[in-house]
Design a protein around this motif. Structure first.
Motif, PDB file in Angstrom:
ATOM      1  N   THR A  35       0.886  -1.312  -0.017  1.00 13.61           N
ATOM      2  CA  THR A  35      -0.095   0.178  -0.065  1.00 13.61           C
ATOM      3  C   THR A  35       1.027   1.054  -0.066  1.00 13.61           C
ATOM      4  O   THR A  35       1.973   1.360   0.935  1.00 13.61           O
ATOM      5  CB  THR A  35      -0.735  -0.097   1.225  1.00 13.61           C
ATOM      6  N   SER A  37       0.831   5.329   0.268  1.00 15.40           N
ATOM      7  CA  SER A  37      -0.169   6.378   0.517  1.00 15.40           C
ATOM      8  C   SER A  37       0.539   7.718   0.244  1.00 15.40           C
ATOM      9  O   SER A  37       1.706   7.924   0.448  1.00 15.40           O
ATOM     10  CB  SER A  37      -0.469   6.452   2.133  1.00 15.40           C
ATOM     11  N   ALA A  62      -1.841  -1.178  -3.946  1.00 12.86           N
ATOM     12  CA  ALA A  62      -3.093  -0.111  -3.425  1.00 12.86           C
ATOM     13  C   ALA A  62      -2.496   1.139  -3.245  1.00 12.86           C
ATOM     14  O   ALA A  62      -1.532   1.436  -2.445  1.00 12.86           O
ATOM     15  CB  ALA A  62      -3.716  -0.643  -2.228  1.00 12.86           C
ATOM     16  N   LEU A  64      -3.328   5.081  -1.993  1.00 13.36           N
ATOM     17  CA  LEU A  64      -4.296   5.771  -1.174  1.00 13.36           C
ATOM     18  C   LEU A  64      -3.923   7.039  -0.713  1.00 13.36           C
ATOM     19  O   LEU A  64      -2.628   7.427  -0.496  1.00 13.36           O
ATOM     20  CB  LEU A  64      -4.275   4.771   0.229  1.00 13.36           C
ATOM     21  N   THR A  80      -7.598  13.593  -5.858  1.00  7.10           N
ATOM     22  CA  THR A  80      -7.761  12.363  -6.752  1.00  7.10           C
ATOM     23  C   THR A  80      -7.656  12.502  -8.009  1.00  7.10           C
ATOM     24  O   THR A  80      -6.897  11.834  -9.090  1.00  7.10           O
ATOM     25  CB  THR A  80      -9.093  11.693  -6.455  1.00  7.10           C
ATOM     26  N   THR A  96      -4.394  -0.278  -7.941  1.00  6.96           N
ATOM     27  CA  THR A  96      -5.801  -0.035  -7.341  1.00  6.96           C
ATOM     28  C   THR A  96      -5.941   1.073  -6.527  1.00  6.96           C
ATOM     29  O   THR A  96      -5.094   1.531  -5.635  1.00  6.96           O
ATOM     30  CB  THR A  96      -6.168  -1.209  -6.427  1.00  6.96           C
ATOM     31  N   VAL A  98      -7.594   3.418  -3.923  1.00  4.60           N
ATOM     32  CA  VAL A  98      -8.586   3.225  -2.666  1.00  4.60           C
ATOM     33  C   VAL A  98      -9.351   4.629  -2.499  1.00  4.60           C
ATOM     34  O   VAL A  98      -8.364   5.526  -2.162  1.00  4.60           O
ATOM     35  CB  VAL A  98      -8.015   2.853  -1.377  1.00  4.60           C
ATOM     36  N   LEU A 114     -16.117   4.633   3.672  1.00  3.19           N
ATOM     37  CA  LEU A 114     -14.612   4.952   3.298  1.00  3.19           C
ATOM     38  C   LEU A 114     -13.713   4.040   4.118  1.00  3.19           C
ATOM     39  O   LEU A 114     -12.786   3.628   3.728  1.00  3.19           O
ATOM     40  CB  LEU A 114     -14.465   6.540   3.031  1.00  3.19           C
ATOM     41  N   GLY A 117     -13.387   0.444   3.251  1.00  6.32           N
ATOM     42  CA  GLY A 117     -12.796   0.361   2.321  1.00  6.32           C
ATOM     43  C   GLY A 117     -11.212   0.421   2.387  1.00  6.32           C
ATOM     44  O   GLY A 117     -10.325  -0.191   1.430  1.00  6.32           O
ATOM     45  N   ILE A 118     -10.779   1.257   3.258  1.00  4.61           N
ATOM     46  CA  ILE A 118      -9.305   1.392   3.627  1.00  4.61           C
ATOM     47  C   ILE A 118      -8.710   0.285   4.330  1.00  4.61           C
ATOM     48  O   ILE A 118      -7.704  -0.270   4.121  1.00  4.61           O
ATOM     49  CB  ILE A 118      -9.039   2.625   4.199  1.00  4.61           C
ATOM     50  N   GLU A 119      -9.494  -0.176   5.509  1.00  7.17           N
ATOM     51  CA  GLU A 119      -8.856  -1.275   6.275  1.00  7.17           C
ATOM     52  C   GLU A 119      -8.297  -2.311   5.683  1.00  7.17           C
ATOM     53  O   GLU A 119      -7.163  -2.576   6.549  1.00  7.17           O
ATOM     54  CB  GLU A 119     -10.141  -1.501   7.292  1.00  7.17           C
ATOM     55  N   HIS A 121      -6.319  -2.635   3.279  1.00  9.78           N
ATOM     56  CA  HIS A 121      -5.137  -2.227   2.866  1.00  9.78           C
ATOM     57  C   HIS A 121      -4.003  -1.734   4.005  1.00  9.78           C
ATOM     58  O   HIS A 121      -3.056  -1.158   3.341  1.00  9.78           O
ATOM     59  CB  HIS A 121      -5.493  -1.152   1.815  1.00  9.78           C
TER      60      HIS A 121
END
Length: 223
Positions: A35, A37, A62, A64, A80, A96, A98, A114, A117-119, A121
């Motif tokens: 992931t 970020s 992923a 984020l 975004t 992907t 997120v 939301l 959906g994050i958890e 990752h």
């Protein structure tokens, strides 16, 4: 904090992009997934451009955002929109995204959805943060309405955040989520931000929220 200075901004962007790619590759090899970020804003744009063309198994990554303005993706102020244009392109288009925004009048209406959906990752494998001259990072602004809650060890994954300096309402990852990242990089440029991050080490975290992540971060700076 660990502080690394570079001869110029081009060297900074190239060096940090290579470091991030190596850490993502290691996470994929070790965990089968990674992931990443990232912040919005114009400063990390060149890093996104480099990363987007790096040979990496992006299908296992992923992506984020650290935080997002509560605006639709059609807005020019949407983070975004920025990362779709500069990071999630080329080879990195296989990653992907997120989401950190959903259509609703206010962020409070979509927090649970939301965060769910994050958890899956978490924890974050590689965290890239920016910092404002006011020492905010993500949307953890000095004087923000829910800053104390966001800094708490019991904070939820996501919080809505409103602050005079923020403009629109925001949504942000909380301090515990940021602190749990496996690798943390803070990207800053120019003398004003170098002075700010040095000052942050001596201030209470409520006045300098970037302090919440400084202990285990590497700060990357160029003039």
């Amino acid at each position: 904090m660990n502080f690394e200075s570079y001869p110029d901004r081009e060297m900074l962007m190239m060096g940090l992009a290579d470091r991030i790619a190596s850490q993502l590759r290691a996470a994929i090899n070790n965990e089968g997934r990674a992931t990443l970020s990232v912040p919005g804003g114009s400063t990390p744009g060149p890093i996104f451009d480099i990363l987007s063309d790096i040979d990496l198994d992006w299908s296992k990554v992923a992506v984020l955002l650290n935080d997002e303005r509560w605006v639709p993706e059609t807005s020019e102020r949407s983070n975004t929109r920025l990362i779709r244009a500069r990071l999630l392109t080329g080879r990195a288009a296989a990653a992907t995204l997120v989401p950190l925004y959903a259509e609703a009048e206010q962020p409070e209406d979509k927090m649970t959805e939301l965060a769910a959906g994050i958890e899956p990752h978490l924890p974050i494998s590689v965290l890239l943060l920016g910092m404002g001259a006011d020492m905010h990072t993500a949307s953890l602004f000095p004087g923000a309405d829910r800053l104390k809650e966001a800094l708490s060890n019991e904070a939820p994954i996501l919080l809505p955040m409103r602050a005079e300096a923020a403009g629109e309402p925001r949504i942000t990852l909380s301090a515990p989520v940021l602190r749990d990242a496996m690798h943390t990089h803070i990207l800053i440029t120019g003398p004003e931000k170098r002075a700010a991050i040095e000052a942050a080490e001596k201030l209470p975290v409520e006045q300098a929220p970037v302090r919440a992540v400084l202990k285990d971060a590497t700060v990357h700076w160029a003039e």
